[in-house]
Scaffold this active site. Sequence first.
Site, short mmCIF file in Angstrom:
data_model
loop_
_atom_site.label_atom_id
_atom_site.label_comp_id
_atom_site.label_asym_id
_atom_site.label_seq_id
_atom_site.Cartn_x
_atom_site.Cartn_y
_atom_site.Cartn_z
CG LEU A 75 -2.13 0.92 1.22
CD1 LEU A 75 -3.03 0.64 0.03
CD2 LEU A 75 -2.92 0.77 2.51
CG ASP A 76 1.91 3.78 -3.64
OD1 ASP A 76 2.73 2.86 -3.68
OD2 ASP A 76 1.62 4.48 -4.62
CE LYS A 77 7.24 8.00 3.42
NZ LYS A 77 8.67 8.38 3.30
NE ARG A 119 2.75 5.97 -7.88
CZ ARG A 119 2.69 6.77 -6.81
NH1 ARG A 119 3.07 6.31 -5.63
NH2 ARG A 119 2.25 8.00 -6.91
#
Length: 251
Positions: free
Chosen positions: A104-106, A185
């Site tokens: 899960l992206d930053k 993403r």
Amino acid sequence: MSEPRLYRLNKFISDTGFCSRREADRYIEAGQVSVNGELAPIGLKVTEHDQVLINGQPLKEKPKLVYLAYHKPVGITCTTERHIQGNIIDAIKYPERIFPIGRLDKPSEGLIFLTNDGDIVNKILRAGNAHEKDYIVTVNKPITERFIQQMSAGVPILNTITQPCVVTQRSKQSFSIILTQGLNRQIRRMCEYLGYEVKTLKRVRIMHIRLAGLKPGQWRLLTEQEIKMLENQLLESSKNADIANTNSFDD
């Protein structure tokens, strides 16, 4: 009487929490691992009844399997590399060795699983496009009906067309999207292609497990019922899985 289950030696070592599989291979290659008194070669398979020693010392017993649901806050990185500031392992502070399932992206927040069960990780990541992930997204300008239609139908990113998905407008600049893909993403790239910028992104559900009740930074153990349902769904989806197609649980 059934035959004892065989494990690759690197996995057997890793499952005890001693080190990763890659690190276990290094120990084996360096001649630091013996099995039943004999120097162990790479690729050896062992059972629970074999005596495995590293530098002459026995391994600890395998820890109890744990499965966590974590509300990852914005700013936390989904990596087990402890030297990276803000890594997910230091953020959770769980007393045993665990690792995240997928990413899960930053800049994103929301639900992510962590476990010490390498088998279930492989099953999930190899199950192909079979598992729903539900996100709530806000963007930088008003959403149009055409935007919803295009997002739902598929958007060209990363040299492919995203699979059709369910997109529902929630407010002037917010929508929900249910994905069964895990391209890198993905949601951000889809929005960018259509001229929008993602301002906030939260994953609120993976399969049958929801984020509800967890505040950012909080985690809980999955219930026995949730684990059983998870195993049943993975068993079903694995029948049709394409091993070459991994689902990274990305956003």
